[in-house]
Motif scaffolding. Structure first.
Motif, PDB file in Angstrom:
ATOM      1  N   TYR A   3       0.816  -1.207   0.000  1.00 36.21           N
ATOM      2  CA  TYR A   3       0.000   0.000   0.000  1.00 36.21           C
ATOM      3  C   TYR A   3       0.854   1.262   0.000  1.00 36.21           C
ATOM      4  O   TYR A   3       0.498   2.258  -0.610  1.00 36.21           O
ATOM      5  CB  TYR A   3      -0.978  -0.026   1.174  1.00 36.21           C
ATOM      6  CG  TYR A   3      -2.219  -0.841   0.860  1.00 36.21           C
ATOM      7  CD1 TYR A   3      -3.463  -0.248   0.727  1.00 36.21           C
ATOM      8  CD2 TYR A   3      -2.142  -2.217   0.655  1.00 36.21           C
ATOM      9  CE1 TYR A   3      -4.599  -0.975   0.396  1.00 36.21           C
ATOM     10  CE2 TYR A   3      -3.255  -2.969   0.320  1.00 36.21           C
ATOM     11  CZ  TYR A   3      -4.481  -2.337   0.195  1.00 36.21           C
ATOM     12  OH  TYR A   3      -5.594  -3.064  -0.153  1.00 36.21           O
ATOM     13  N   MET A   6       2.054   1.653  -3.508  1.00 31.29           N
ATOM     14  CA  MET A   6       0.950   2.097  -4.353  1.00 31.29           C
ATOM     15  C   MET A   6       0.675   3.580  -4.154  1.00 31.29           C
ATOM     16  O   MET A   6       0.358   4.305  -5.083  1.00 31.29           O
ATOM     17  CB  MET A   6      -0.328   1.310  -4.040  1.00 31.29           C
ATOM     18  CG  MET A   6      -0.430  -0.036  -4.679  1.00 31.29           C
ATOM     19  SD  MET A   6       0.303  -0.184  -6.303  1.00 31.29           S
ATOM     20  CE  MET A   6      -0.721   0.873  -7.286  1.00 31.29           C
ATOM     21  N   GLN A   9       3.061   5.429  -6.159  1.00 33.11           N
ATOM     22  CA  GLN A   9       2.736   5.250  -7.578  1.00 33.11           C
ATOM     23  C   GLN A   9       1.626   6.225  -7.997  1.00 33.11           C
ATOM     24  O   GLN A   9       1.717   6.885  -9.024  1.00 33.11           O
ATOM     25  CB  GLN A   9       2.255   3.819  -7.843  1.00 33.11           C
ATOM     26  CG  GLN A   9       3.323   2.772  -7.736  1.00 33.11           C
ATOM     27  CD  GLN A   9       4.394   2.937  -8.788  1.00 33.11           C
ATOM     28  OE1 GLN A   9       4.150   3.503  -9.842  1.00 33.11           O
ATOM     29  NE2 GLN A   9       5.585   2.478  -8.485  1.00 33.11           N
ATOM     30  N   TYR A  10       0.601   6.287  -7.174  1.00 32.47           N
ATOM     31  CA  TYR A  10      -0.519   7.166  -7.507  1.00 32.47           C
ATOM     32  C   TYR A  10      -0.111   8.636  -7.432  1.00 32.47           C
ATOM     33  O   TYR A  10      -0.550   9.441  -8.242  1.00 32.47           O
ATOM     34  CB  TYR A  10      -1.708   6.898  -6.580  1.00 32.47           C
ATOM     35  CG  TYR A  10      -2.658   5.845  -7.095  1.00 32.47           C
ATOM     36  CD1 TYR A  10      -3.757   6.197  -7.870  1.00 32.47           C
ATOM     37  CD2 TYR A  10      -2.466   4.509  -6.802  1.00 32.47           C
ATOM     38  CE1 TYR A  10      -4.635   5.238  -8.342  1.00 32.47           C
ATOM     39  CE2 TYR A  10      -3.329   3.534  -7.267  1.00 32.47           C
ATOM     40  CZ  TYR A  10      -4.414   3.907  -8.040  1.00 32.47           C
ATOM     41  OH  TYR A  10      -5.271   2.954  -8.507  1.00 32.47           O
ATOM     42  N   SER A  12       2.814   9.821  -8.057  1.00 36.08           N
ATOM     43  CA  SER A  12       3.602  10.193  -9.234  1.00 36.08           C
ATOM     44  C   SER A  12       2.695  10.294 -10.462  1.00 36.08           C
ATOM     45  O   SER A  12       2.883  11.154 -11.330  1.00 36.08           O
ATOM     46  CB  SER A  12       4.753   9.196  -9.451  1.00 36.08           C
ATOM     47  OG  SER A  12       4.318   8.102 -10.203  1.00 36.08           O
ATOM     48  N   GLN A  13       1.678   9.428 -10.502  1.00 33.36           N
ATOM     49  CA  GLN A  13       0.695   9.508 -11.587  1.00 33.36           C
ATOM     50  C   GLN A  13      -0.015  10.862 -11.554  1.00 33.36           C
ATOM     51  O   GLN A  13      -0.227  11.502 -12.583  1.00 33.36           O
ATOM     52  CB  GLN A  13      -0.334   8.385 -11.393  1.00 33.36           C
ATOM     53  CG  GLN A  13      -1.076   8.034 -12.635  1.00 33.36           C
ATOM     54  CD  GLN A  13      -0.245   7.123 -13.519  1.00 33.36           C
ATOM     55  OE1 GLN A  13       0.967   7.255 -13.610  1.00 33.36           O
ATOM     56  NE2 GLN A  13      -0.888   6.199 -14.174  1.00 33.36           N
ATOM     57  N   LYS A  16       2.142  13.599 -12.868  1.00 30.86           N
ATOM     58  CA  LYS A  16       2.215  13.571 -14.333  1.00 30.86           C
ATOM     59  C   LYS A  16       0.976  14.209 -14.950  1.00 30.86           C
ATOM     60  O   LYS A  16       1.074  14.989 -15.893  1.00 30.86           O
ATOM     61  CB  LYS A  16       2.347  12.132 -14.822  1.00 30.86           C
ATOM     62  CG  LYS A  16       3.756  11.619 -14.787  1.00 30.86           C
ATOM     63  CD  LYS A  16       3.784  10.172 -15.230  1.00 30.86           C
ATOM     64  CE  LYS A  16       4.766   9.389 -14.399  1.00 30.86           C
ATOM     65  NZ  LYS A  16       4.398   7.981 -14.284  1.00 30.86           N
TER      66      LYS A  16
END
Lengths: 261, 335
Positions: A3, A6, A9-10, A12-13, A16
């Motif tokens: 988690y 994740m 990850q989110y 950085s998304q 972007k």
């Protein structure tokens, strides 16, 4: 561990996506900063006229206000779920969430993060240092640790209330106006609770624990010993209420009816 | 376990509020609501074997989507048992979703604002797919679906067909043994449809992937599925081979003729033919429709007779659509 990774990850998304619209990105930062400045000026002007409020001095009230902004900023950055009912239940986006192997609430939160709101932390810190300096508050070595704990606890308490309200959408698909009302009630936590009558104080402590977002934890740093018990309860209240809210959310997911195509 | 899906006595009821009429009724609704319990899926049973490709069909509102949503763990059943990939989809949702891929034709799995490959990258992390697995599997998927040039474009700039191919690839990132497709070819042009069908057939052969799809397109079913489950008002009214369904219910072929010269209805009706043909005339477009049983060489006999007598501008052979088959079954009751 999964988690945590994740989460990044989110994030950085999200960055972007934000950078996709460059002009928009800078405009938004600018307007956020401006918003915070307006907030700051407003506080100083409004509280410039009050001197004492049932035993609290002007600086102390400003301090509480500043402290409130920090958990509130954390809450707004990570729990931007005020439109959950429209976006996920009415439009059926929840279907997609439920077909992925991550807890549904965690996914919704990550999809809706709004890191710009973290500027509020800066504003809050400026206010705290400004009023703290004029109150000659002393800091011990463990105060910063407690400060972080209290801020997170407060943010969790705040988040818990909104998660519960978002969960209502699972039971009733009618639009409710509870969300904006809650944002209003949430503001009561910015002021010392002893200016309210007993019933309101009880509600703000045990039912909608907004007092744990502002006045209770802040009173520790103001060295108001009569409130210490409440202040130290902040992280516990935050975690307990948040856990309850997740249980309610999980119950709600079982009731989810989906949207027709 | 050789069964991918096992469904026993599955039932889903929805409670819907029915409002009374008039102002007085509206006030009464305020105090006590009348609830009607509507079964969307009504005690259905079926099993799907591993590696099977099954079409799940029926009219709108027949309960297709509701069943799919229960099978994918989105909805909790009111009653009955579901075992998919050996798990209970709703109760073990997070573990279970690791083993399925889902494409909803009308809803996107991808992130709207970022490049397709970024969505893939995130989904790869969500499903804990390793780099080797990803490269091994997705390189092939991307090549077959021909989406390589689309990967660096944001989803909002893709056409429907391009997006659909990316959605399909996204659903396969973790190479699931079971794939649910809800209207995967809706609104797509013929070429894209063909590509998608070919691709689905290929992964079914290569990985023995079980596929359950809903569609309104008979072409999809003919190209992919040997087995059809037909639903009406929440009940299974047919479960078996597509061919026998068509043999029994799509018995009539329609042949449309357009003539260069004016032709009267009695002229076509008096054509010398050894079997019955039902002629219908569409005055507006000057089209004559011949309805006849699909048997041995009847079609060729009819066409040669017509060609011998009249000058033809256009001729079309019309295949019965699923909707018509369903309507036929519906009109005559049970299968």
């Amino acid at each position: 561990m999964f988690y945590v990774s994740m989460f990044f990850q989110y994030v950085s998304q999200y960055m972007k996506t934000r950078l996709q619209y460059r002009a928009d990105f800078f405009m938004e930062i600018l307007s956020d900063l401006l918003n915070q400045v307006v907030n700051l000026v407003f506080i100083l002007v409004v509280f410039g006229h009050t001197q004492f409020l049932s035993g609290w001095s002007r600086e102390e009230i400003i301090f509480i206000y500043g402290f409130f902004l920090i958990p509130f900023a954390l809450f707004s950055a990570f729990f931007n779920i005020w439109d959950f009912n429209d976006r996920y239940i009415v439009k059926g986006e929840m279907d997609r969430i439920l077909t992925r192997p991550i807890h549904s609430l965690f996914q919704v939160i990550l999809e809706r993060i709004e890191l710009e709101s973290l500027f509020g932390v800066v504003t809050g810190l400026i206010i705290i240092f400004y009023s703290g300096a004029s109150l000659n508050l002393e800091l011990t070595w463990y105060d910063p640790i407690l400060f972080i704990l209290f801020a997170i606890g407060g943010a969790l308490a705040y988040a818990a209330i909104f998660v519960v309200i978002a969960s209502i959408g699972f039971w009733s698909d009618a639009k409710t106006s509870i969300m904006p009302m809650m944002y209003n009630i949430g503001n009561y936590g910015r002021y010392p609770v002893d200016i309210y009558n007993k019933v309101i104080r009880f509600v703000l402590t045990w039912v909608l624990p907004f007092a744990f977002v502002g006045v209770y934890p802040a009173s520790y740093f103001l060295r108001k010993e009569e409130w210490y018990a409440y202040a130290f309860a902040t992280p516990v209240i935050g975690v307990v209420f948040f856990m309850i809210s997740v249980v309610i959310w999980n119950q709600g997911v079982k009731r989810y009816r989906g949207a027709g195509n | 376990m050789s069964d991918a899906i096992q469904v026993k006595q599955l039932r889903k009821e929805f409670k819907s509020a029915s409002s009374r009429s008039g102002l007085k009724g509206a006030f009464r609704d305020l105090l006590t609501r009348n609830y009607k319990i509507v079964p969307a899926v009504n005690d259905i049973n079926f099993t799907v074997k591993k590696g099977e490709m099954v079409a799940y069909i029926g009219e709108n509102g027949a309960g297709k989507s509701t069943t799919i949503k229960m099978l994918t763990g989105i909805l909790e059943p009111t009653a009955g048992e579901i075992t998919v990939n050996g798990m209970n989809p709703h109760r073990e949702r997070e573990k279970f979703t690791q083993t399925i891929g889902v494409v909803f034709g009308q809803r996107s799995q991808l992130w709207w604002d970022i490049a397709v490959q970024e969505s893939f990258r995130l989904l790869k992390k969500v499903y804990k797919v390793t780099d080797e697995q990803y490269n091994d599997h997705m390189e092939h998927v991307i090549k077959t679906l021909d989406i390589g040039p689309l990967l660096d474009k944001p989803v909002r700039k893709l056409s429907l067909g391009q997006r659909m191919r990316c959605e399909l690839a996204a659903a396969l990132i973790h190479n699931p043994p079971l794939l649910f497709l809800d209207e995967p070819t809706i609104g797509l042009d013929v070429l894209v449809k063909l590509k998608i069908r070919e691709f689905l057939k290929e992964i079914n052969e290569k990985y023995n992937t079980t596929i359950l799809l809903t569609t309104h397109d008979l072409g999809d079913i003919e190209a992919l599925c040997e087995r059809v489950i037909m639903l009406d008002e929440g009940k299974i009214i047919y479960d078996g081979e597509l061919q026998s369904l068509k043999d029994n219910w799509a018995e009539e072929k329609q042949i449309h003729f357009q003539f260069i010269e004016q032709v009267a209805l009695h002229e076509v009706q008096s054509l010398p033919l050894p079997f019955d043909v039902n002629w219908v005339c569409d005055e507006k477009s000057q089209t004559y429709i011949a309805l006849l049983k699909e048997e041995s060489d009847h079609i060729s006999q009819l066409v040669s007779a017509v060609v011998a007598h009249f000058k033809i501008k256009d001729i079309k052979i019309h295949e019965t659509s699923i909707e018509e088959i369903v309507r036929n079954i519906y009109e005559e009751g049970t299968v």
